[in-house]
Motif scaffolding. Structure first.
Motif, mmCIF file in Angstrom:
data_model
loop_
_atom_site.group_PDB
_atom_site.id
_atom_site.type_symbol
_atom_site.label_atom_id
_atom_site.label_comp_id
_atom_site.label_asym_id
_atom_site.label_seq_id
_atom_site.Cartn_x
_atom_site.Cartn_y
_atom_site.Cartn_z
ATOM 1 N N ASP A 177 4.685 44.881 -0.479
ATOM 2 C CA ASP A 177 5.661 44.150 -1.275
ATOM 3 C C ASP A 177 6.404 43.184 -0.362
ATOM 4 O O ASP A 177 7.065 43.603 0.578
ATOM 5 N N THR A 178 6.286 41.877 -0.615
ATOM 6 C CA THR A 178 6.892 40.879 0.264
ATOM 7 C C THR A 178 8.413 40.949 0.257
ATOM 8 O O THR A 178 9.056 40.583 1.223
ATOM 9 N N ASN A 179 9.018 41.427 -0.814
ATOM 10 C CA ASN A 179 10.475 41.577 -0.838
ATOM 11 C C ASN A 179 10.917 42.640 0.146
ATOM 12 O O ASN A 179 11.909 42.474 0.847
ATOM 13 N N GLN A 213 9.114 43.615 2.767
ATOM 14 C CA GLN A 213 8.735 43.116 4.083
ATOM 15 C C GLN A 213 9.809 42.161 4.615
ATOM 16 O O GLN A 213 10.160 42.212 5.771
ATOM 17 N N ARG A 214 10.351 41.290 3.765
ATOM 18 C CA ARG A 214 11.396 40.357 4.198
ATOM 19 C C ARG A 214 12.657 41.089 4.613
ATOM 20 O O ARG A 214 13.332 40.687 5.534
ATOM 21 N N SER A 215 13.021 42.167 3.917
ATOM 22 C CA SER A 215 14.248 42.894 4.245
ATOM 23 C C SER A 215 14.120 43.645 5.565
ATOM 24 O O SER A 215 15.108 43.910 6.219
ATOM 25 N N ILE A 216 12.884 43.998 5.957
ATOM 26 C CA ILE A 216 12.657 44.685 7.217
ATOM 27 C C ILE A 216 12.802 43.719 8.385
ATOM 28 O O ILE A 216 13.341 44.068 9.432
ATOM 29 N N THR A 217 12.331 42.469 8.228
ATOM 30 C CA THR A 217 12.352 41.513 9.340
ATOM 31 C C THR A 217 13.650 40.792 9.459
ATOM 32 O O THR A 217 14.571 40.902 8.761
ATOM 33 N N ILE A 231 -2.970 37.918 -4.583
ATOM 34 C CA ILE A 231 -2.713 39.277 -5.069
ATOM 35 C C ILE A 231 -1.206 39.459 -5.253
ATOM 36 O O ILE A 231 -0.407 39.074 -4.391
ATOM 37 N N LYS A 232 -0.832 40.053 -6.369
ATOM 38 C CA LYS A 232 0.583 40.338 -6.624
ATOM 39 C C LYS A 232 1.089 41.382 -5.638
ATOM 40 O O LYS A 232 0.314 42.178 -5.101
ATOM 41 N N ASP A 233 2.413 41.385 -5.404
ATOM 42 C CA ASP A 233 3.008 42.430 -4.568
ATOM 43 C C ASP A 233 2.646 43.786 -5.148
ATOM 44 O O ASP A 233 2.665 43.983 -6.366
ATOM 45 N N ASN A 234 2.300 44.710 -4.277
ATOM 46 C CA ASN A 234 1.861 46.056 -4.643
ATOM 47 C C ASN A 234 0.528 46.053 -5.391
ATOM 48 O O ASN A 234 0.144 47.068 -5.967
ATOM 49 N N GLY A 235 -0.192 44.923 -5.369
ATOM 50 C CA GLY A 235 -1.527 44.850 -5.948
ATOM 51 C C GLY A 235 -2.551 45.396 -4.970
ATOM 52 O O GLY A 235 -2.247 45.713 -3.818
ATOM 53 N N TYR A 236 -3.795 45.490 -5.414
ATOM 54 C CA TYR A 236 -4.845 46.132 -4.630
ATOM 55 C C TYR A 236 -6.006 45.187 -4.335
ATOM 56 O O TYR A 236 -6.296 44.280 -5.101
ATOM 57 N N GLY A 284 -1.183 41.260 5.447
ATOM 58 C CA GLY A 284 -0.172 41.904 4.616
ATOM 59 C C GLY A 284 -0.659 43.063 3.770
ATOM 60 O O GLY A 284 0.026 43.457 2.827
ATOM 61 N N PHE A 285 -1.801 43.627 4.112
ATOM 62 C CA PHE A 285 -2.316 44.778 3.372
ATOM 63 C C PHE A 285 -2.172 46.045 4.212
ATOM 64 O O PHE A 285 -2.243 45.998 5.438
ATOM 65 N N SER A 286 -1.996 47.163 3.528
ATOM 66 C CA SER A 286 -2.077 48.466 4.184
ATOM 67 C C SER A 286 -3.226 49.231 3.522
ATOM 68 O O SER A 286 -3.527 49.010 2.352
#
Length: 96
Positions: free
Chosen positions: A88-90, A92-96, A42-47, A67-69
């Protein structure tokens, strides 16, 4: 629309995927691995739309861990409907 072949799908191939009455038949470990595979394609911000018997509603945790909400959840006649969005993995990476 993506052709089903060749398998496996490339990362971030789809904007949307859904599953109806499939995951409740899987053992927990296999379900967790499959949730990670769904997240991969699934793409980032995909469903992802998950439709299963309400009695196994806790399986949603496997998708949260992948990785879903959850955007929306409701139950009708013993079946749950969960609309999930891939984080969005981008971000998510900036948070960690």
């Amino acid at each position: 629309m993506e052709n089903l072949f060749p398998l496996p799908f490339k990362e971030k191939s789809f904007d949307l995927a859904y599953s109806v009455l499939y995951f409740y038949n899987k053992i927990r470990k296999e379900r967790s691995d499959l949730a990670n595979e769904v997240s991969k394609v699934i793409k980032d911000n995909g469903y992802f739309i998950l439709i299963e018997p309400e009695i196994v509603r806790n399986m949603r945790k496997d998708f949260f861990n992948a990785g879903f909400s959850e955007v929306e959840y409701h139950v009708d006649q013993g079946i749950f409907f969960s609309l999930m969005k891939k984080v969005d993995t981008n971000i998510q990476r900036s948070i960690t």
